[in-house]
Motif scaffolding. Structure first.
Motif, PDB file in Angstrom:
ATOM      1  N   SER A  22       0.834  -1.199   0.000  1.00  0.00           N
ATOM      2  CA  SER A  22       0.000   0.000   0.000  1.00  0.00           C
ATOM      3  C   SER A  22       0.871   1.251   0.000  1.00  0.00           C
ATOM      4  N   ASN A  23       0.399   2.262  -0.694  1.00  0.00           N
ATOM      5  CA  ASN A  23       1.063   3.552  -0.698  1.00  0.00           C
ATOM      6  C   ASN A  23       0.464   4.374   0.435  1.00  0.00           C
ATOM      7  N   GLY A  24       1.290   4.787   1.379  1.00  0.00           N
ATOM      8  CA  GLY A  24       0.824   5.536   2.534  1.00  0.00           C
ATOM      9  C   GLY A  24       0.232   6.889   2.168  1.00  0.00           C
ATOM     10  N   LEU A  25       0.786   7.526   1.142  1.00  0.00           N
ATOM     11  CA  LEU A  25       0.248   8.822   0.722  1.00  0.00           C
ATOM     12  C   LEU A  25      -1.167   8.690   0.168  1.00  0.00           C
ATOM     13  N   ALA A  26      -1.448   7.571  -0.495  1.00  0.00           N
ATOM     14  CA  ALA A  26      -2.793   7.356  -1.026  1.00  0.00           C
ATOM     15  C   ALA A  26      -3.802   7.235   0.117  1.00  0.00           C
ATOM     16  N   ILE A  27      -3.426   6.500   1.141  1.00  0.00           N
ATOM     17  CA  ILE A  27      -4.317   6.340   2.297  1.00  0.00           C
ATOM     18  C   ILE A  27      -4.487   7.676   3.021  1.00  0.00           C
ATOM     19  N   ALA A  28      -3.381   8.403   3.206  1.00  0.00           N
ATOM     20  CA  ALA A  28      -3.461   9.714   3.856  1.00  0.00           C
ATOM     21  C   ALA A  28      -4.317  10.678   3.040  1.00  0.00           C
ATOM     22  N   SER A  29      -4.188  10.605   1.731  1.00  0.00           N
ATOM     23  CA  SER A  29      -4.976  11.467   0.853  1.00  0.00           C
ATOM     24  C   SER A  29      -6.467  11.251   1.056  1.00  0.00           C
ATOM     25  N   LEU A  30      -6.871   9.994   1.073  1.00  0.00           N
ATOM     26  CA  LEU A  30      -8.296   9.711   1.249  1.00  0.00           C
ATOM     27  C   LEU A  30      -8.781  10.128   2.631  1.00  0.00           C
ATOM     28  N   CYS A  31      -7.989   9.867   3.657  1.00  0.00           N
ATOM     29  CA  CYS A  31      -8.389  10.249   5.024  1.00  0.00           C
ATOM     30  C   CYS A  31      -8.530  11.761   5.167  1.00  0.00           C
ATOM     31  N   VAL A  32      -7.551  12.500   4.661  1.00  0.00           N
ATOM     32  CA  VAL A  32      -7.593  13.961   4.772  1.00  0.00           C
ATOM     33  C   VAL A  32      -8.735  14.524   3.934  1.00  0.00           C
ATOM     34  N   SER A  33      -8.958  13.955   2.754  1.00  0.00           N
ATOM     35  CA  SER A  33     -10.037  14.440   1.893  1.00  0.00           C
ATOM     36  C   SER A  33     -11.406  14.207   2.518  1.00  0.00           C
ATOM     37  N   VAL A  34     -11.602  13.045   3.117  1.00  0.00           N
ATOM     38  CA  VAL A  34     -12.879  12.764   3.784  1.00  0.00           C
ATOM     39  C   VAL A  34     -13.059  13.687   4.977  1.00  0.00           C
ATOM     40  N   ARG A  63       5.018   5.860 -11.476  1.00  0.00           N
ATOM     41  CA  ARG A  63       6.458   5.686 -11.692  1.00  0.00           C
ATOM     42  C   ARG A  63       6.940   4.298 -11.297  1.00  0.00           C
ATOM     43  N   ASN A  64       6.227   3.641 -10.389  1.00  0.00           N
ATOM     44  CA  ASN A  64       6.610   2.315  -9.907  1.00  0.00           C
ATOM     45  C   ASN A  64       5.489   1.312 -10.167  1.00  0.00           C
ATOM     46  N   PRO A  65       5.252   0.947 -11.412  1.00  0.00           N
ATOM     47  CA  PRO A  65       4.148   0.030 -11.701  1.00  0.00           C
ATOM     48  C   PRO A  65       4.398  -1.339 -11.062  1.00  0.00           C
ATOM     49  N   GLY A  66       3.358  -1.892 -10.482  1.00  0.00           N
ATOM     50  CA  GLY A  66       3.455  -3.190  -9.836  1.00  0.00           C
ATOM     51  C   GLY A  66       3.980  -3.139  -8.419  1.00  0.00           C
ATOM     52  N   HIS A  67       4.480  -1.987  -7.980  1.00  0.00           N
ATOM     53  CA  HIS A  67       5.037  -1.874  -6.632  1.00  0.00           C
ATOM     54  C   HIS A  67       3.953  -1.540  -5.601  1.00  0.00           C
ATOM     55  N   TYR A  68       2.967  -0.770  -6.019  1.00  0.00           N
ATOM     56  CA  TYR A  68       1.872  -0.379  -5.129  1.00  0.00           C
ATOM     57  C   TYR A  68       0.562  -0.915  -5.693  1.00  0.00           C
ATOM     58  N   ARG A  69      -0.377  -1.194  -4.801  1.00  0.00           N
ATOM     59  CA  ARG A  69      -1.625  -1.794  -5.250  1.00  0.00           C
ATOM     60  C   ARG A  69      -2.853  -0.916  -5.032  1.00  0.00           C
ATOM     61  N   ASN A  70      -2.726   0.274  -4.515  1.00  0.00           N
ATOM     62  CA  ASN A  70      -3.916   1.062  -4.178  1.00  0.00           C
ATOM     63  C   ASN A  70      -4.050   2.318  -5.033  1.00  0.00           C
TER      64      ASN A  70
END
Length: 113
Positions: A22-34, A63-70
């Protein structure tokens, strides 16, 4: 008669690619946006920050295909962040149009005029 032990993953000679994570920035983005969508006054700042974090996460994932899944979580953070930011803009515009005298008083108070 006993069976010989099977080959271990360390000694079988094959290389396994690392699992996607998981990409931590993606999770943080959704949490902050909500949080920006739920809070009325924080939506200006939180919605904008959530959208920016989501854009950064999407760039990292691209930039990192296959490295992150979210990828979807990052995209949702971007969409919800811009919606929160846009709703505040619509609300402020509506307030300025429908109550011009109160808006002028508030702006005078805020900007010291």
């Amino acid at each position: 008669m006993t069976n010989p032990p099977g080959p271990s993953s360390a000694s079988d000679g094959t290389h396994h690619p690392p699992e996607s994570r998981s990409n931590g920035l993606a999770i943080a983005s959704l949490c902050v946006s909500v949080a920006g969508l739920v809070t009325c006054y924080g939506a200006i700042l939180l919605g904008l920050i959530g959208a920016i974090l989501g854009h950064i996460a999407l760039g990292t994932i691209k930039r990192n295909p296959g490295h992150y899944r979210n990828h979807g979580v990052a995209l949702a953070g971007v969409i919800v962040g811009w919606i929160a930011f846009g709703l505040v803009g619509i609300g402020l515009s509506f307030f300025l149009i429908t109550a011009p005298s109160q808006s002028a008083d508030i702006l005078r108070t805020v900007f010291g005029g």
